[in-house]
Write a protein that holds these residues in place. Structure first.
Motif, PDB file in Angstrom:
ATOM      1  N   ALA A  26     -60.188 -11.980  20.232  1.00  0.00           N
ATOM      2  CA  ALA A  26     -60.223 -13.020  21.260  1.00  0.00           C
ATOM      3  C   ALA A  26     -60.944 -12.479  22.484  1.00  0.00           C
ATOM      4  O   ALA A  26     -60.961 -11.266  22.726  1.00  0.00           O
ATOM      5  CB  ALA A  26     -58.808 -13.465  21.626  1.00  0.00           C
ATOM      6  N   ASP A  27     -61.531 -13.392  23.270  1.00  0.00           N
ATOM      7  CA  ASP A  27     -62.175 -12.958  24.503  1.00  0.00           C
ATOM      8  C   ASP A  27     -61.256 -13.118  25.713  1.00  0.00           C
ATOM      9  O   ASP A  27     -61.703 -13.128  26.857  1.00  0.00           O
ATOM     10  CB  ASP A  27     -63.499 -13.708  24.724  1.00  0.00           C
ATOM     11  N   ALA A  28     -59.946 -13.245  25.462  1.00  0.00           N
ATOM     12  CA  ALA A  28     -58.939 -13.358  26.513  1.00  0.00           C
ATOM     13  C   ALA A  28     -57.831 -12.337  26.247  1.00  0.00           C
ATOM     14  O   ALA A  28     -57.642 -11.889  25.106  1.00  0.00           O
ATOM     15  CB  ALA A  28     -58.357 -14.767  26.545  1.00  0.00           C
ATOM     16  N   PRO A  29     -57.060 -11.956  27.274  1.00  0.00           N
ATOM     17  CA  PRO A  29     -56.013 -10.946  27.079  1.00  0.00           C
ATOM     18  C   PRO A  29     -54.756 -11.471  26.390  1.00  0.00           C
ATOM     19  O   PRO A  29     -53.880 -10.686  26.051  1.00  0.00           O
ATOM     20  CB  PRO A  29     -55.696 -10.493  28.509  1.00  0.00           C
ATOM     21  N   GLU A  66     -47.852  -6.440  24.399  1.00  0.00           N
ATOM     22  CA  GLU A  66     -49.013  -5.763  24.966  1.00  0.00           C
ATOM     23  C   GLU A  66     -50.186  -6.726  25.001  1.00  0.00           C
ATOM     24  O   GLU A  66     -50.455  -7.404  24.009  1.00  0.00           O
ATOM     25  CB  GLU A  66     -49.402  -4.545  24.126  1.00  0.00           C
ATOM     26  N   ALA A  67     -50.898  -6.757  26.122  1.00  0.00           N
ATOM     27  CA  ALA A  67     -52.058  -7.628  26.235  1.00  0.00           C
ATOM     28  C   ALA A  67     -53.128  -7.232  25.217  1.00  0.00           C
ATOM     29  O   ALA A  67     -53.243  -6.064  24.821  1.00  0.00           O
ATOM     30  CB  ALA A  67     -52.626  -7.559  27.647  1.00  0.00           C
ATOM     31  N   LEU A  68     -53.902  -8.200  24.792  1.00  0.00           N
ATOM     32  CA  LEU A  68     -55.031  -7.947  23.903  1.00  0.00           C
ATOM     33  C   LEU A  68     -56.194  -7.358  24.699  1.00  0.00           C
ATOM     34  O   LEU A  68     -56.379  -7.675  25.875  1.00  0.00           O
ATOM     35  CB  LEU A  68     -55.485  -9.252  23.254  1.00  0.00           C
ATOM     36  N   VAL A  69     -56.977  -6.531  24.046  1.00  0.00           N
ATOM     37  CA  VAL A  69     -58.231  -6.059  24.629  1.00  0.00           C
ATOM     38  C   VAL A  69     -59.317  -7.039  24.202  1.00  0.00           C
ATOM     39  O   VAL A  69     -59.578  -7.187  23.002  1.00  0.00           O
ATOM     40  CB  VAL A  69     -58.575  -4.634  24.150  1.00  0.00           C
ATOM     41  N   ASN A 105     -45.597 -25.930  20.995  1.00  0.00           N
ATOM     42  CA  ASN A 105     -45.579 -24.598  21.619  1.00  0.00           C
ATOM     43  C   ASN A 105     -46.350 -24.635  22.931  1.00  0.00           C
ATOM     44  O   ASN A 105     -47.402 -25.273  23.023  1.00  0.00           O
ATOM     45  CB  ASN A 105     -46.210 -23.556  20.687  1.00  0.00           C
ATOM     46  N   TRP A 106     -45.822 -23.915  23.931  1.00  0.00           N
ATOM     47  CA  TRP A 106     -46.493 -23.850  25.227  1.00  0.00           C
ATOM     48  C   TRP A 106     -47.792 -23.077  25.078  1.00  0.00           C
ATOM     49  O   TRP A 106     -47.820 -22.018  24.446  1.00  0.00           O
ATOM     50  CB  TRP A 106     -45.590 -23.155  26.240  1.00  0.00           C
ATOM     51  N   PRO A 107     -48.897 -23.572  25.652  1.00  0.00           N
ATOM     52  CA  PRO A 107     -50.184 -22.888  25.463  1.00  0.00           C
ATOM     53  C   PRO A 107     -50.283 -21.611  26.282  1.00  0.00           C
ATOM     54  O   PRO A 107     -49.647 -21.464  27.328  1.00  0.00           O
ATOM     55  CB  PRO A 107     -51.197 -23.925  25.949  1.00  0.00           C
ATOM     56  N   THR A 108     -51.084 -20.672  25.818  1.00  0.00           N
ATOM     57  CA  THR A 108     -51.406 -19.506  26.622  1.00  0.00           C
ATOM     58  C   THR A 108     -52.272 -19.963  27.800  1.00  0.00           C
ATOM     59  O   THR A 108     -52.889 -21.027  27.748  1.00  0.00           O
ATOM     60  CB  THR A 108     -52.150 -18.451  25.788  1.00  0.00           C
ATOM     61  N   PRO A 109     -52.355 -19.188  28.892  1.00  0.00           N
ATOM     62  CA  PRO A 109     -52.959 -19.706  30.123  1.00  0.00           C
ATOM     63  C   PRO A 109     -54.478 -19.650  30.197  1.00  0.00           C
ATOM     64  O   PRO A 109     -55.035 -20.017  31.227  1.00  0.00           O
ATOM     65  CB  PRO A 109     -52.343 -18.810  31.208  1.00  0.00           C
ATOM     66  N   TYR A 110     -55.157 -19.209  29.121  1.00  0.00           N
ATOM     67  CA  TYR A 110     -56.598 -19.003  29.210  1.00  0.00           C
ATOM     68  C   TYR A 110     -57.371 -19.893  28.248  1.00  0.00           C
ATOM     69  O   TYR A 110     -57.032 -19.961  27.060  1.00  0.00           O
ATOM     70  CB  TYR A 110     -56.945 -17.542  28.881  1.00  0.00           C
ATOM     71  N   PRO A 111     -58.441 -20.563  28.723  1.00  0.00           N
ATOM     72  CA  PRO A 111     -59.412 -21.096  27.767  1.00  0.00           C
ATOM     73  C   PRO A 111     -60.075 -19.911  27.073  1.00  0.00           C
ATOM     74  O   PRO A 111     -60.261 -18.860  27.694  1.00  0.00           O
ATOM     75  CB  PRO A 111     -60.422 -21.851  28.652  1.00  0.00           C
ATOM     76  N   MET A 112     -60.427 -20.043  25.810  1.00  0.00           N
ATOM     77  CA  MET A 112     -60.903 -18.854  25.091  1.00  0.00           C
ATOM     78  C   MET A 112     -61.725 -19.218  23.870  1.00  0.00           C
ATOM     79  O   MET A 112     -61.713 -20.360  23.412  1.00  0.00           O
ATOM     80  CB  MET A 112     -59.709 -18.005  24.647  1.00  0.00           C
ATOM     81  N   THR A 113     -62.411 -18.198  23.366  1.00  0.00           N
ATOM     82  CA  THR A 113     -63.044 -18.262  22.053  1.00  0.00           C
ATOM     83  C   THR A 113     -62.468 -17.124  21.221  1.00  0.00           C
ATOM     84  O   THR A 113     -62.373 -15.990  21.696  1.00  0.00           O
ATOM     85  CB  THR A 113     -64.566 -18.102  22.158  1.00  0.00           C
ATOM     86  N   THR A 114     -62.044 -17.432  19.992  1.00  0.00           N
ATOM     87  CA  THR A 114     -61.496 -16.405  19.116  1.00  0.00           C
ATOM     88  C   THR A 114     -62.326 -16.317  17.841  1.00  0.00           C
ATOM     89  O   THR A 114     -63.068 -17.242  17.495  1.00  0.00           O
ATOM     90  CB  THR A 114     -60.026 -16.691  18.748  1.00  0.00           C
ATOM     91  N   SER A 115     -62.189 -15.199  17.154  1.00  0.00           N
ATOM     92  CA  SER A 115     -62.927 -14.959  15.908  1.00  0.00           C
ATOM     93  C   SER A 115     -61.946 -14.659  14.788  1.00  0.00           C
ATOM     94  O   SER A 115     -60.919 -14.005  15.007  1.00  0.00           O
ATOM     95  CB  SER A 115     -63.883 -13.778  16.075  1.00  0.00           C
ATOM     96  N   LEU A 116     -62.268 -15.116  13.593  1.00  0.00           N
ATOM     97  CA  LEU A 116     -61.470 -14.864  12.400  1.00  0.00           C
ATOM     98  C   LEU A 116     -62.385 -14.235  11.357  1.00  0.00           C
ATOM     99  O   LEU A 116     -63.416 -14.815  10.996  1.00  0.00           O
ATOM    100  CB  LEU A 116     -60.880 -16.172  11.865  1.00  0.00           C
TER     101      LEU A 116
END
Length: 272
Positions: A26-29, A66-69, A105-116
């Protein structure tokens, strides 16, 4: 992301907890991943079989998140909820992966792009608990005994659940409002009980940190000499760092307020 199997050439039965292995970035923590397993009929109808989700910050421990890098690849493992299902011949098996499941589910606070990541020995996959179509014969069971019904008690209408759902989408501003409401009532020889609830969920695609839910509930107990009413009002919202919780409970007798109390508390998000 949605992935469909080829058309099944024979019935496939599962029983147990499907295992999900994901390779993600992900590009968010902070990011969540939700996986849903569904049955797709030849006419396109989709039936949800099971699903589950995982908070990426809790990949190693729920007690010590732990936050994501951003940009780093992580292996995630989770079990879907218990499933007992037969995928019929001619159907497809669908696996859907998303980063939100609002309003469940409550959303995380960041707009983001993720990869699978797909393919290879470590690629993302779902392992199904495959079982034979036919097991042992069911044991003989005694006939159910009659259930005593107290006289004079009558349910009026259906239960509050599943109630009514309304989805309002503001496409111009990329916002959604989901409203649920339900009600139920029971009459007794000595009176009547009515219960109604409504929940309204608001989400802004560009600002998931500002998600909000508001709720109202009312319980009315009518007896021979008086009427009691309990009213509840819920308001939960958030920003990037904090959840804001507020709830007010009010008791009335024959329309006169007897007691009211409000609870209000800011709650740190702590990787939520």
């Amino acid at each position: 992301l949605t992935y469909d199997s080829p058309v099944l050439t024979e019935d496939l039965a599962i029983l147990g907890l499907p295992q999900v292995m994901l390779q993600v970035a992900a590009d968010a923590p902070l990011a969540d991943w939700f996986v849903r397993l569904s049955d797709v009929a030849p006419d396109g109808r989709v039936t949800l079989v099971t699903g589950a989700g995982i908070n990426g910050a809790q990949r190693n421990s729920m007690a010590s998140p732990e936050a994501l890098v951003p940009g780093k690849l992580y292996p995630l493992s989770l079990k879907l909820h218990l499933a007992s299902w037969v995928f019929p011949k001619g159907h497809r098996i669908r696996v859907a992966v998303s980063n939100a499941l609002w309003p469940m589910n409550w959303p995380t606070p960041y707009p983001m792009t993720t990869s699978l990541i797909l393919g290879g020995d470590a690629g993302s996959r779902v392992i199904l608990p495959h079982v034979p179509l036919h097991g042992l014969a069911a044991p003989a069971m005694a006939a159910p005994e009659p259930v005593a019904q107290p006289p004079g008690i009558k349910a009026l209408g259906g239960g509050a659940w599943p109630g009514e759902w309304t989805v309002l989408r503001d496409e111009a501003n990329q916002r959604s409002t989901v409203t649920w409401k339900g009600k139920t009532a029971v009459s007794y020889p000595w009176g009547r009980f009515d219960h109604s609830e409504q929940l309204t969920y608001d989400i802004d695609d560009a600002h998931p940190d500002t998600a909000r839910v508001r709720g109202d509930s009312e319980y009315i107990q009518a007896v021979k000499d008086y009427v009691l009413i309990w009213r509840g009002r819920l308001d939960v919202s958030s920003d990037a760092q904090t959840f804001f919780y507020k709830y007010t409970r009010t008791l009335l007798r024959d329309g006169v307020v007897i007691r009211t109390k409000t609870w209000a508390e800011p709650i740190p998000r702590d990787h939520q």
